[in-house]
Design an enzyme around this catalytic site. Structure first.
Site, PDB file in Angstrom:
ATOM      1  N   ARG A 204      13.114 -23.340 -10.917  1.00 36.30           N
ATOM      2  CA  ARG A 204      12.204 -22.218 -11.096  1.00 36.30           C
ATOM      3  C   ARG A 204      10.940 -22.727 -11.789  1.00 36.30           C
ATOM      4  O   ARG A 204      10.999 -23.566 -12.687  1.00 36.30           O
ATOM      5  CB  ARG A 204      12.850 -21.112 -11.952  1.00 36.30           C
ATOM      6  CG  ARG A 204      13.958 -20.341 -11.253  1.00 36.30           C
ATOM      7  CD  ARG A 204      13.396 -19.450 -10.160  1.00 36.30           C
ATOM      8  NE  ARG A 204      14.402 -18.598  -9.565  1.00 36.30           N
ATOM      9  CZ  ARG A 204      15.125 -18.907  -8.502  1.00 36.30           C
ATOM     10  NH1 ARG A 204      14.973 -20.103  -7.942  1.00 36.30           N
ATOM     11  NH2 ARG A 204      15.996 -18.061  -8.006  1.00 36.30           N
TER      12      ARG A 204
ATOM     13  N   GLU B  26       3.599 -18.543  -8.077  1.00 39.35           N
ATOM     14  CA  GLU B  26       3.704 -19.032  -6.706  1.00 39.35           C
ATOM     15  C   GLU B  26       2.927 -18.105  -5.780  1.00 39.35           C
ATOM     16  O   GLU B  26       3.117 -16.896  -5.827  1.00 39.35           O
ATOM     17  CB  GLU B  26       5.173 -19.073  -6.258  1.00 39.35           C
ATOM     18  CG  GLU B  26       5.952 -20.182  -6.901  1.00 39.35           C
ATOM     19  CD  GLU B  26       7.338 -20.363  -6.294  1.00 39.35           C
ATOM     20  OE1 GLU B  26       7.700 -19.586  -5.380  1.00 39.35           O
ATOM     21  OE2 GLU B  26       8.042 -21.268  -6.714  1.00 39.35           O
TER      22      GLU B  26
ATOM     23  N   HIS C 260       7.889 -24.203  -1.846  1.00 38.08           N
ATOM     24  CA  HIS C 260       9.178 -23.548  -2.067  1.00 38.08           C
ATOM     25  C   HIS C 260      10.019 -23.561  -0.791  1.00 38.08           C
ATOM     26  O   HIS C 260      10.441 -22.514  -0.280  1.00 38.08           O
ATOM     27  CB  HIS C 260       8.987 -22.112  -2.555  1.00 38.08           C
ATOM     28  CG  HIS C 260      10.172 -21.606  -3.354  1.00 38.08           C
ATOM     29  ND1 HIS C 260      10.045 -20.703  -4.375  1.00 38.08           N
ATOM     30  CD2 HIS C 260      11.499 -21.879  -3.253  1.00 38.08           C
ATOM     31  CE1 HIS C 260      11.251 -20.435  -4.879  1.00 38.08           C
ATOM     32  NE2 HIS C 260      12.138 -21.138  -4.200  1.00 38.08           N
TER      33      HIS C 260
END
Length: 304
Positions: A217, A246, A265
């Site tokens: 994370r 993000e 990601h």
């Protein structure tokens, strides 16, 4: 005739999950008639649950968003996807680490600039790699690292030995890890305890040849501190599949650094998430029908 368990798959009836549910003895129904809810959405839009729902399966490993939204209750069983995507994520973590060590990213950017690239190449053989948050991802990554000749230092909350690791330390001894490792892979959940685990102090304690890989994370890393450590050569590089926020802003200074690799990601690609999730949903449904303990149960007082 065996009665099939009524299962709602929401907010979309994904074909992979639906097929897995039906093969495991479930019947797809609307939420009002369900005993089980497989929730493939985010915390926003999570529905009010009928009392008849006994088990809710969430699609993600990290559930901090659901906890913060007050979604979890103690009226039913809740499961997350902890460990379900471990193989995917471990593969990506290894790829990121090797990309940095072997200077593949620099070769793509600078082409045949042999002298500086050549002298910056490092090997995994003989290196110690710390896996911080050595749960399911750590269990999958450990044999991959060992196959490459690395020594594995696993870190988890309890200190319970991780199979295949050369040594396991509890997270309470985190300060020892930085000075005993060559490279770090972050695979821990996002909790108050892990917030900015990588910060100015931990970065200063790491060796100058260290690569940090984050497949966990974004908030585990203080990105401002990381920027200055990378820019100043305090560590060799960082490879991030997750960031905070993000995506990073277009003018985020991390983009400008030659020793920072950022992937969008994709360690567990969203496009293939339900294909990976489906077999685990099927196994948990089988256990639910048999009255057995479910895999990856969670509660409202935990973030993972």
């Amino acid at each position: 005739m065996t009665t099939r368990v009524p299962v709602a798959v929401e907010p979309i009836r994904d074909e992979h999950v639906v097929a897995a549910v039906e093969e495991a003895g479930g019947e797809i129904v609307g939420l009002d008639g369900a005993r089980v809810l497989v929730w493939l959405g985010d915390p926003d839009g999570f529905p009010a649950l009928p009392d008849a729902v006994e088990w809710v399966a969430l699609k993600t490993a990290g559930i901090e968003g659901f906890v913060n939204a007050g979604v979890l209750d103690d009226k039913r069983t809740w499961t997350n996807a902890s460990g379900f995507y471990a193989e995917n994520v471990a593969e990506h973590a290894l790829a990121l680490l090797l990309t940095g060590l072997r200077q593949i990213h620099t070769s793509i950017r600078d082409h045949w600039d042999k002298e500086p690239i050549d002298t910056a190449v490092r090997t995994l053989r003989g290196a110690t790699v710390a896996i911080v948050g050595a749960g399911g991802i750590g269990a999958s990554l450990t044999p991959r690292l060992k196959a490459g000749g690395a020594r594995v230092l696993a870190v988890n909350r309890s200190g319970r030995p991780v199979e295949g690791a050369d040594e396991t330390l509890p997270s309470s001894r985190m300060d020892e890890v930085w000075r005993r490792t060559d490279h770090v892979v972050l695979a821990a959940p996002s909790t108050p305890e892990t917030h900015h685990l990588i910060n100015a102090e931990s970065l200063a304690a790491l060796p100058a040849h260290c690569w940090i890989v984050n497949v966990a994370r974004g908030p585990l890393v203080d990105q401002q501190a990381l920027y200055w450590a990378l820019r100043g050569g305090e560590i060799a590089g960082a490879a991030l599949d997750v960031t905070d926020p993000e995506p990073p802003a277009a003018d985020d200074p991390l983009w400008s650094l030659p020793n920072c690799i950022i992937t969008p990601h994709i360690a567990n690609p969203s496009s293939g998430l339900t294909r990976e999730l489906a077999p685990w949903v099927a196994e948990n449904l089988r256990r639910f029908v048999a009255g057995e303990e479910l895999i990856s149960t969670v509660s409202a007082d935990r973030d993972y």
